[in-house]
Design a protein around this motif. Structure first.
Motif, mmCIF file in Angstrom:
data_model
loop_
_atom_site.group_PDB
_atom_site.id
_atom_site.type_symbol
_atom_site.label_atom_id
_atom_site.label_comp_id
_atom_site.label_asym_id
_atom_site.label_seq_id
_atom_site.Cartn_x
_atom_site.Cartn_y
_atom_site.Cartn_z
ATOM 1 N N GLU A 1 0.844 -1.194 0.000
ATOM 2 C CA GLU A 1 0.000 0.000 0.000
ATOM 3 C C GLU A 1 0.883 1.248 0.000
ATOM 4 N N PRO A 2 0.390 2.340 -0.572
ATOM 5 C CA PRO A 2 1.134 3.599 -0.480
ATOM 6 C C PRO A 2 1.231 4.061 0.974
ATOM 7 N N GLY A 3 2.320 4.767 1.281
ATOM 8 C CA GLY A 3 2.477 5.315 2.616
ATOM 9 C C GLY A 3 2.871 4.308 3.673
ATOM 10 N N THR A 4 3.328 3.126 3.246
ATOM 11 C CA THR A 4 3.714 2.086 4.203
ATOM 12 C C THR A 4 5.054 2.422 4.842
ATOM 13 N N THR A 5 5.180 2.140 6.147
ATOM 14 C CA THR A 5 6.465 2.239 6.839
ATOM 15 C C THR A 5 6.903 0.827 7.235
ATOM 16 N N PHE A 6 8.189 0.692 7.598
ATOM 17 C CA PHE A 6 8.743 -0.642 7.828
ATOM 18 C C PHE A 6 9.605 -0.659 9.082
ATOM 19 N N VAL A 7 9.688 -1.847 9.701
ATOM 20 C CA VAL A 7 10.721 -2.144 10.680
ATOM 21 C C VAL A 7 11.467 -3.369 10.176
ATOM 22 N N CYS A 8 12.772 -3.401 10.437
ATOM 23 C CA CYS A 8 13.626 -4.482 9.935
ATOM 24 C C CYS A 8 14.357 -5.140 11.090
ATOM 25 N N SER A 9 14.481 -6.443 10.983
ATOM 26 C CA SER A 9 15.261 -7.213 11.947
ATOM 27 C C SER A 9 16.363 -7.934 11.175
ATOM 28 N N VAL A 10 17.621 -7.601 11.470
ATOM 29 C CA VAL A 10 18.766 -8.237 10.819
ATOM 30 C C VAL A 10 19.266 -9.346 11.725
ATOM 31 N N ASP A 11 19.334 -10.541 11.184
ATOM 32 C CA ASP A 11 19.790 -11.716 11.928
ATOM 33 C C ASP A 11 18.989 -11.928 13.202
ATOM 34 N N ARG A 12 17.651 -11.627 13.077
ATOM 35 C CA ARG A 12 16.678 -11.847 14.148
ATOM 36 C C ARG A 12 16.968 -11.023 15.406
ATOM 37 N N ARG A 13 17.682 -9.930 15.240
ATOM 38 C CA ARG A 13 17.867 -9.012 16.364
ATOM 39 C C ARG A 13 16.637 -8.115 16.487
ATOM 40 N N THR A 14 16.638 -7.214 17.478
ATOM 41 C CA THR A 14 15.501 -6.326 17.720
ATOM 42 C C THR A 14 15.200 -5.499 16.470
ATOM 43 N N ALA A 15 13.926 -5.477 16.090
ATOM 44 C CA ALA A 15 13.518 -4.739 14.884
ATOM 45 C C ALA A 15 13.579 -3.243 15.142
ATOM 46 N N THR A 16 14.037 -2.497 14.127
ATOM 47 C CA THR A 16 14.116 -1.037 14.185
ATOM 48 C C THR A 16 13.550 -0.453 12.899
ATOM 49 N N PRO A 17 13.098 0.801 12.911
ATOM 50 C CA PRO A 17 12.578 1.418 11.680
ATOM 51 C C PRO A 17 13.625 1.404 10.566
ATOM 52 N N CYS A 18 13.167 1.218 9.336
ATOM 53 C CA CYS A 18 14.091 1.128 8.208
ATOM 54 C C CYS A 18 13.394 1.606 6.945
ATOM 55 N N THR A 19 14.184 1.920 5.955
ATOM 56 C CA THR A 19 13.675 2.312 4.645
ATOM 57 C C THR A 19 14.401 1.530 3.564
ATOM 58 N N SER A 20 13.783 1.467 2.412
ATOM 59 C CA SER A 20 14.377 0.756 1.276
ATOM 60 C C SER A 20 15.063 1.755 0.359
ATOM 61 N N PRO A 21 16.259 1.407 -0.164
ATOM 62 C CA PRO A 21 17.016 0.175 0.047
ATOM 63 C C PRO A 21 17.769 0.190 1.386
ATOM 64 N N LEU A 22 17.937 -1.001 1.972
ATOM 65 C CA LEU A 22 18.663 -1.156 3.221
ATOM 66 C C LEU A 22 20.063 -1.663 2.891
#
Length: 793
Positions: free
Chosen positions: A486-507
């Protein structure tokens, strides 16, 4: 109204009749206030106005004239030419007096319906051509009303009453051609409650938002003169229609006047015209957006004195062309109304307050809501004649595309203190909606809020990872691209299953360690819906080790210097190499052999093998290196004069952080015939990789040999990244690319051109050649491998 000043129109008579309904309203006479800072002008099509002796005393710099839309074209008949002459005189006189002219268009004088003689509305193309000609002929005319009174139902003078969309189209055409002009929308005849026409006109404008709207307000003044105190219901009606999405535009009342003598012949006189003109000025108090009023008119000009009696609204008494004064007023006399306009007051304000102000404060404009039954809050007017409740309508769709049939109509009580209101909607389906609140006020007026567009969204979004590193790579960096559903979507990312934090693409990830890595992406849409299960992407960072080995060679060299082997490591690694022979073959050749260890990852399949040569290197950092696998005689024995040996080469490549990659390949050592085999079938070699890899192996000969066999290639100096010894020059006889999709070995044969091969077999003795490879893996820089090889004739 149009050019003919003394012709009555049907809607004026209707408004006069309706005016008796408001006879009980109370006039609010101010103690003699002055008009708010609003500019005054004359709506008058008489060229002589600006040269009249009393004109300067009005202090006006604005005027309005109605002309045929085709006044500038080259196809005019006598009537059209006469109107052009009047317009050009008007234009010249106005310029000399420093007056800005608002030009309003009306029907052609020459183009009429053949059966009735009634005026005809031009098509969009005809209007475009006529206005283009107007711009070319009169470039100084930059204040334009595309059509005068398009909603007037009198078909004998006005042809657009049934086509509001075409009237709006005229505005769009004018605006597109004259982008630097002030283009006035509407110029509506003063018909209160004309919803169907006004709504259709506004809808046809689409997303356009005019900077100026205008309407006529004769009906308000007529009602005041006929019945006394008045609430200016016509003006209030149009002001209510110009709220919401139209609230940003300025407003002009571009035709309004007070009658001295009405069409029935009754003389209202100075006192009536004077107070009505004071009330006319009071219209400016209705809305701060009203910044110009055009009085209709300076003086009636007519061919015969008795015709001046019709709709006499002049500030100066009539001036017949024949010079004969009318019998009800003195010739060319400034009236009491003249003094009101000249002094800009005193002012009589309309009886009723301005339309109530209502607004939606929640949800916010363009809000996305997860709750399908949202609560709406806002503020509204209190006291006076403002209604004690607000009506909220919810329409499907947004802006010009929304349906005018509401999905829900709700009411909310207005709090007496502060004017707050609140109402909760019934459940709505997911989609886009427009909310509009209104509050009834005085007769024919109501407050309308700005449209609020919002979205109901109860569905959780999803995310997709569209790009990432190869599933197996040597790169210590990674770039991953992802998107939401959907437009206007925000994201959180978890790298190697660590605590998720806000992120944007490209990471972008850096300094990755060897081993398996993963990214989990979870999306949240604008309404706050959260993706239930994150989208995952995993890959493995590996360290590449490669080795290049011959599968044929000189037997004597193998005993003297060893079978050559080249290897590279992208990080620290261990490379183990062994040569195996069947026990009987080793014994017959007099080779020293020892038992093959069960833990040897490169041991050949089958029984009866012994190890006859071995070498191993442990590297602590990246780089290229060589190994030599030297065959040795058994103690107390001498090597037999064997013509050839069929052996196996075992390799174990163990990069840092990885398990060993084992490779077993056949090696043939000969005392003679290697050059003939090269000429016939090329030189075989093996490229071993600890993961997916690609590369190219090249067979080089010294330039001296290349000249003897007339090799066609270009001579290249050794050194640098060529992998060739410095100080020599070499020519490539053949090359072959190698690509692997997983760990293991690739067998490659380096070809020799047929005509060169025939000359190779004529070489005397042995020939020295070099094999050089350039190998890399996904995300791993290419490394050079190479070894010399002596090939006996």
């Amino acid at each position: 109204m149009g050019y003919t000043n003394n012709a009555p129109t049907r809607h004026i008579r209707l408004l006069l009749l309706a005016a008796t309904l408001v006879a009980g309203l109370i006039v609010l006479f101010a103690p003699a206030p002055s008009a708010r800072a609003v500019e005054l002008g004359i709506s008058d099509s008489d060229a002589a106005t600006f040269t009249e002796p009393y004109w300067p005393g009005l202090g006006m710099s604005r005027a309005r004239i109605v002309v045929p839309y085709d006044v500038a074209t080259d196809t005019l008949g006598p009537a059209g030419i006469r109107r052009r002459e009047i317009f050009e005189s008007y234009r010249a006189n106005a310029a000399a007096a420093g007056v800005n002219v608002l030009v309003a268009f009306g029907p052609s004088e020459d183009i009429r319906a053949p059966d009735t003689g009634e005026p005809v509305a031009p098509s969009a193309d005809e209007f475009t051509a006529a206005f283009t000609a107007f711009r070319a002929r009169y470039p100084d005319m930059v204040t334009i009303a595309p059509w005068n009174e398009p909603n007037n139902p009198d078909s004998t003078q006005y042809p657009l009453a049934s086509d509001p969309a075409l009237a709006a189209q005229y505005w769009l055409i004018t605006k597109s051609i004259c982008q630097g002009c002030t283009v006035v929308a509407g110029s509506f005849a003063g018909i209160g409650g004309d919803d169907a026409y006004v709504d259709a006109y506004q809808a046809a404008l689409g997303g356009a938002r005019p900077e100026v709207w205008s309407f006529h307000a004769h009906g308000d003044i007529n009602s005041f003169q006929a019945s006394g105190p008045d609430s200016a219901r016509v003006s209030r009606y149009f002001l209510s229609k110009l709220q919401g999405p139209w609230a940003g535009g300025r407003i002009w009342i571009d035709e309004v006047g007070a009658i001295f003598r009405d069409p029935s012949g009754a003389v209202r006189g100075d006192a009536s015209q004077q107070t009505a003109t004071q009330f006319l000025l009071g219209l400016a108090s209705l809305d701060q957006r009203i910044d110009a009023i055009y009085y209709y008119n300076y003086s009636n000009q007519c061919a015969m004195w008795f015709r001046c009696a019709t709709q006499d609204r002049g500030l100066v008494s009539p001036s017949p062309f024949d010079g004969q004064p009318v019998d009800y007023d003195g010739l060319n006399r400034p009236r009491a109304a003249y003094n009101v306009i000249a002094a800009r007051g005193p002012v009589i304000v309309p009886a009723a307050p301005v339309p109530p102000v209502v607004a939606i404060t929640q949800p916010a404009q363009s809000a996305a809501l997860r709750n399908p039954a949202p609560t709406f809050t806002g503020v509204a007017a209190t006291g006076g004649r403002a209604a004690g409740q607000v009506t909220l309508q919810i329409f499907p769709g947004a802006a010009s595309t929304m349906s005018r049939t509401p999905t829900q109509t709700l009411t909310a009580a207005v709090a007496p203190a502060g004017g707050g209101w609140s109402v909760t909607a019934a459940r709505l389906r997911d989609g886009v909606y427009t909310a509009e609140a209104s509050q009834a006020g005085n007769p024919s007026s109501s407050g309308i809020s700005q449209d609020v567009v919002f979205t109901i969204d109860t569905v959780a979004p999803t995310s997709t990872i569209s790009a990432g590193p190869p599933r197996l790579t040597g790169a210590r960096t990674a770039t991953l691209t992802f998107a939401g559903s959907e437009p206007g979507t925000t994201f959180v990312c978890s790298v190697d299953r660590r605590t998720a934090t806000p992120c944007t693409s490209p990471l972008r990830l850096r300094a990755l360690e060897l081993g398996t890595h993963s990214l989990g992406v979870r999306a949240t849409d604008a309404a706050g819906n959260v993706q239930r299960t994150p989208t995952r992407y995993s890959w493995r960072v590996v360290s590449l080790a490669t080795a290049l080995a011959p599968r044929t060679g000189d037997l004597s060299s193998a005993f003297a210097g060893g079978v050559p082997l080249a290897a590279t490591c992208a990080d620290s690694c261990r490379v183990e190499a062994r040569v195996y022979a069947p026990a009987a073959t080793a014994s017959a050749a007099g080779l020293a052999g020892r038992k093959v260890s069960r833990r040897d990852p490169g041991r050949p399949r089958g029984k009866g093998y012994v190890t006859v040569a071995s070498s191993a290197v442990v590297r602590r950092r990246a780089g290229s290196f060589s190994l030599a696998l030297r065959l040795r005689a058994a103690p107390g024995r001498s090597l037999r004069n064997t013509s050839s040996l069929g052996l196996r080469l075992g390799l174990a490549l163990t990069p840092k952080g990885s398990k060993p990659t084992a490779v077993s390949t056949r090696v043939t050592l000969v005392r003679s015939g290697a050059l003939r085999a090269l000429a016939a079938s090329g030189l075989p070699a093996t490229l071993a990789c600890s993961s997916a890899c690609s590369g190219r192996a090249v067979l080089w000969v010294p330039s001296a040999i290349a000249r003897r066999v007339r090799a066609p290639g270009r001579s290249v100096a050794g050194g640098g990244r060529t992998g060739l010894p410095r100080g020599g020059r070499y020519v490539a006889l053949g090359s072959k690319p190698v690509t692997r999709t997983k760990a293991g070995a690739s067998e490659v044969v380096l070809p020799v051109p047929a005509n060169v091969g025939k000359r190779v077999t004529r070489l005397a003795g042995a020939a020295s050649v070099r094999v050089v490879g350039l190998a890399s893996g996904p995300g791993t820089p290419a490394s050079t491998l190479g070894w010399p090889l002596l090939l006996p004739r």
